[in-house]
Design a protein around this motif. Structure first.
Motif, short mmCIF file in Angstrom:
data_model
loop_
_atom_site.label_atom_id
_atom_site.label_comp_id
_atom_site.label_asym_id
_atom_site.label_seq_id
_atom_site.Cartn_x
_atom_site.Cartn_y
_atom_site.Cartn_z
N LYS A 196 46.16 40.24 28.26
CA LYS A 196 47.45 40.46 28.94
C LYS A 196 47.64 41.93 29.29
O LYS A 196 48.08 42.27 30.40
N HIS A 235 45.34 42.83 32.16
CA HIS A 235 45.85 42.18 33.37
C HIS A 235 47.05 42.93 33.93
O HIS A 235 47.09 43.26 35.13
N ASP A 236 48.01 43.23 33.08
CA ASP A 236 49.24 43.90 33.53
C ASP A 236 48.95 45.31 34.04
O ASP A 236 49.54 45.76 35.03
N GLU A 243 47.48 45.39 37.55
CA GLU A 243 48.46 45.11 38.59
C GLU A 243 49.26 46.34 39.01
O GLU A 243 49.90 46.35 40.06
N VAL A 246 45.55 39.60 41.01
CA VAL A 246 44.84 39.64 39.73
C VAL A 246 44.94 38.26 39.09
O VAL A 246 46.04 37.71 38.96
N SER A 284 43.49 35.90 35.71
CA SER A 284 42.79 35.90 34.43
C SER A 284 43.39 34.81 33.56
O SER A 284 44.25 34.03 34.01
N SER A 333 47.11 34.65 33.51
CA SER A 333 47.83 33.90 34.56
C SER A 333 48.14 32.49 34.08
O SER A 333 49.26 31.98 34.27
N TYR A 373 37.27 32.36 33.48
CA TYR A 373 37.90 33.53 32.87
C TYR A 373 37.50 33.79 31.43
O TYR A 373 37.85 34.84 30.87
N ILE A 386 38.47 39.24 34.13
CA ILE A 386 39.68 39.41 34.95
C ILE A 386 39.22 39.57 36.39
O ILE A 386 38.47 40.50 36.71
#
Length: 824
Positions: free
Chosen positions: A546, A549-550, A553, A561, A563, A566, A603, A613
């Motif tokens: 997470k 991923h964040d 972005e 994005v 992964s 999501s 993923y 990712i």
């Protein structure tokens, strides 16, 4: 030895021209029959570094997280995207795509599962999967769900809600995949530790079979793309549609190469006819060079076809280059023949042809060798398509030289002597004026040279290497329009993957009491995942995914994005914020295999303790610096997220192309060094003078430096085409210096005066140099007709370099000779 070669040449080529022409015609016929196997290759494989360590990671990633090839079609309707007419059009387009034989499945706006259209738990939602096509939904509520979905936003629908994407998944080819997998494994081993005899034999067999199957699949994909475009054309009345996808780009690139070959061939042919007609105004001097060009070009194409050597995006220019260089060599022969005809009218046709050949063979041989040196130096680049281009031109130039000194004199010897009118003094005064300018303003020329050299040096320090896929194509092409729209509205065009190693997993907690509550979550996304045991989905791992991923972005250059995060966030939305690692483990355990293979497998790899990712880069972003972006991503994940540096890997086509260009940039120093050293050595051997070697190469180095400096000052990035300009410029332009110095040395004893000799050379060999240079300049300029932007840059910049080299050869070069007096 030289006497023997001359005797053989005279006995066979000049005394038996009919037999020579017959043998060459038979040879041409044989190679012409091979042209049916001429192949073009615009795939990613043709542009990669085989010894690149990142290529090994890229292939392993493709193997581990295998996904199907696909096309996608963007649709921006004239009416509201969610109007009945727009949705009906999407449904009809989808159904027509499904009917195509190579298509496995189609994902569109009307059939993606919706999870927020009913209230309740995940089980309730799973039991009542809704789609737009199923009807009975509040369209405004549907729109809001899609626009806010962690998965669908910028994947199925644009952020402004005006454009949708239809994904057309192509049928998998298991046999070809297995073959590709075995090929990749053997290639990786070959680069890492080498292969034994059995493995090498197997690799050779695989490469043949792989090429055969790939050709069949390429044909199927080409026909399928035509069918998709026909379907798209029927719905243009409903809005704007564009097609994208790697398969389409590869197919279109092959089409562009084919078109370029035709356009360049026709363009160069028309130019040659016009140029020769204007210069010589006699049919024989138009037809002979054209015949030589045709012979050399067709023979080379047949040779490439015979050995199975595919032409790539980079090497597609070799035909135009061969025709231009063949024509320039023939022009030198014609000019020398005409001069001999006027100076020695008493000689017979046989004697004129023999004298022409004997006078021109050495300067032409050395000019051919220096140009071959320039192209063969490209093999040190380490990049396969550049290496192939270098070898193609090396062989092609050998064919050009042999054709010019076997076919041309054989046919000319069979023709009647004819008449040659000496040109009047007013007929061509340009080179004479350059001679006068050199004599009167020579010191100013030296000052300008120093200034240009200084500016060029500064410009070269500002050179950069960039690789913008979208900017490789003209804005009028389907590729550009589609990529631009996808880049701006659908989350970016260039895919890239971040692979995170998440080993050292904590012990799992065994609690299956809530297993039943989530057993139907898998039914919700009828095509998304791959399964793992619960132990893999720990809170620490999920939190890391997470965070990465964040953070990704937040990069302005990164679009969509995707992964595991999501998927988790969809679960959180359904479960009103509560969907932890434990719940994900339960859901994953109970998912059917076909769902796991499309939702989790892309993923997560439990076997290697990795998370992937998937990101897309906004390729059209102004001032995007890809090398710096890759470095910043790696630095941030280490310093801000706290990952160990050896646990983070970045892979994808963007990484491989960036590596290729960076390697090219570094190898340019080595390439130019090889070119200059090789050419200087040849000049020393030819003229037996270090001073003359330096004089001969300085004007050409200046031309290459000015072009590179200009690119740096104008911020034109070096790419896979323009990065070869310097070596090619020096290799081709030095031909003029060799011809000029060779003639100067020959004429100086007759005049006994350097200035008089300069004027004489400008009036004679200067004309040939001018004609051939103009031929090369306009020939390269024809490349502007391409749809491939790097080819256009390559043509224009090389033409400009040749123009600068021409002026340097007829001003700076004679001035240096006048100053240094290298002949004593």
């Amino acid at each position: 030895m030289i006497t023997l070669i001359k005797s053989i040449y005279t006995s066979f080529v000049l005394k038996q021209p009919v037999l020579v022409c017959l043998v060459m015609a038979i040879l041409l016929g044989f190679f012409a029959m091979q042209t049916k196997d001429f192949k073009l290759d615009a795939s990613a494989d043709s542009l990669l570094l085989e010894d690149d360590k990142d290529l090994k990671l890229f292939r392993e990633t493709l193997e581990r997280y295998a996904t199907k090839d696909f096309l996608f079609v963007t649709f921006s309707p004239n009416e509201d995207l969610f109007s009945q007419s727009s949705l009906a059009a999407i449904t009809n387009i989808r159904d027509e795509f499904k009917s195509l034989e190579p298509v496995d499945s189609v994902i569109s706006l009307v059939d993606v599962p919706l999870v927020k259209q009913i209230e309740g738990t995940i089980t309730d939602v799973a039991d009542n999967v809704r789609t737009i096509e199923g009807g009975g939904l509040d369209i405004e509520k549907v729109k809001q769900e899609l626009l806010n979905s962690p998965i669908y936003r910028e994947l199925i629908i644009s952020e402004d809600g005006q454009t949708t994407a239809i994904q057309v998944n192509l049928k998998d080819e298991p046999e070809f995949r297995d073959l590709q997998r075995e090929r990749n494994q053997l290639l990786i081993k070959a680069n890492a530790e080498g292969l034994d005899e059995t493995e090498q034999t197997r690799l050779d067999e695989i490469l043949i079979e792989y090429t055969a199957q790939k050709n069949v699949i390429d044909k199927v994909n080409h026909d399928n793309i035509i069918d998709v475009r026909e379907i798209i054309s029927k719905y243009k009345q409903y809005g704007t549609l564009h097609m994208g996808g790697v398969t389409m780009i590869t197919d279109d690139m092959i089409t562009y190469i084919k078109n370029d070959l035709i356009v360049f061939g026709v363009g160069v042919f028309l130019f040659l006819v016009g140029m020769l007609s204007i210069i010589f105004r006699k049919l024989r001097w138009v037809m002979l060079p054209l015949l030589s060009c045709f012979y050399a070009g067709l023979l080379m194409i047949g040779l490439l076809s015979l050995v199975g050597w595919n032409v790539t995006v980079i090497s597609s220019n070799f035909i135009s280059l061969m025709l231009i260089i063949t024509m320039s060599m023939n022009v030198h022969l014609i000019v020398r023949y005409r001069q001999l005809f006027n100076d020695f009218p008493e000689l017979s046709q046989h004697e004129l042809v023999l004298t022409m050949a004997s006078k021109m063979v050495w300067p032409c041989l050395y000019t051919a060798l220096t140009t071959i040196m320039a192209f063969s130096s490209l093999v040190v680049s380490g990049i396969k398509p550049i290496i192939d281009f270098g070898w193609m031109m090396t062989i092609g130039l050998s064919v050009t030289f042999l054709t010019s000194f076997i076919l041309f004199p054989s046919i000319l010897g069979m023709l009647a002597k004819g008449t040659e009118k000496p040109g009047s003094k007013d007929e061509f005064q340009f080179t004479s004026k350059l001679a006068s300018m050199t004599e009167i303003h020579g010191n100013k020329i030296l000052i300008i040279t120093v200034i240009l050299a200084a500016l060029s040096t500064y410009g070269i320090t500002r050179l950069e290497v960039e690789n913008s896929f979208i900017n490789y194509f003209s804005d009028s092409t389907e590729i550009y329009k589609g990529l631009r729209l996808i880049d701006e509205k659908m989350g970016g065009t260039t895919p890239m993957d971040i692979i995170i190693n998440l080993e050292d997993a904590p012990e799992e907690e065994d609690d299956s009491s809530e297993e039943g509550e989530f057993e139907d979550f898998d039914a919700l996304f009828g095509a998304f995942t791959e399964g793992q045991d619960e132990i893999w989905f720990t809170p620490e791992r999920i939190d890391t995914i997470k965070q990465v991923h964040d953070h990704l972005e937040t990069f302005p250059a990164i679009g969509k994005v995707l992964s595991l995060a999501s998927i988790i966030r969809v679960g959180e939305e359904i479960n009103e914020g509560e969907f932890d690692a434990f719940e994900l483990a339960i859901v994953s355990k109970n998912m059917p295999d076909e769902i796991k293979e499309s939702m989790i497998t892309p993923y997560v790899s439990e076997e290697t303790n990795e998370a992937r990712i998937s990101i897309r880069i906004l390729d059209s972003l102004k001032d995007l610096r890809r090398k710096e972006l890759l470095e910043q991503i790696k630095t941030d994940l280490v310093e801000k997220i706290g990952l160990a540096e050896d646990k983070v890997q970045i892979t994808g086509i963007l990484v491989l192309y960036n590596n290729m260009l960076q390697s090219l940039f570094k190898s340019q120093i080595l390439t130019l060094g090889v070119v200059m050293a090789g050419i200087a050595l040849m000049l020393v051997i030819l003229f037996r003078s270090v001073t003359l070697a330096i004089i001969g190469i300085i004007p050409n180095i200046l031309a290459a430096a000015i072009i590179l400096g200009l690119m740096g000052l104008l911020r034109i990035p070096l790419d896979m085409m323009t990065i070869t300009i310097a070596a090619i410029t020096i290799g081709i332009a030095v031909d003029n210096s060799i011809h000029y110095i060779y003639r100067f040395r020959e004429e100086l004893p007759k005049t006994g005066d350097y200035v008089k000799t300069m004027h004489y050379c400008h009036a004679n060999i200067g004309k040939a140099v001018f004609y051939t240079a103009i031929t090369i300049i306009i020939g390269f300029s024809i490349l502007v007709l391409s749809n491939f932007i790097p080819t256009i840059y390559f043509g224009l910049l090389t033409a400009l370099a040749m123009f600068i080299a021409l002026f340097a050869c007829l001003t700076l070069l004679p001035k240096l000779i006048l100053i240094l007096k290298p002949f004593g």
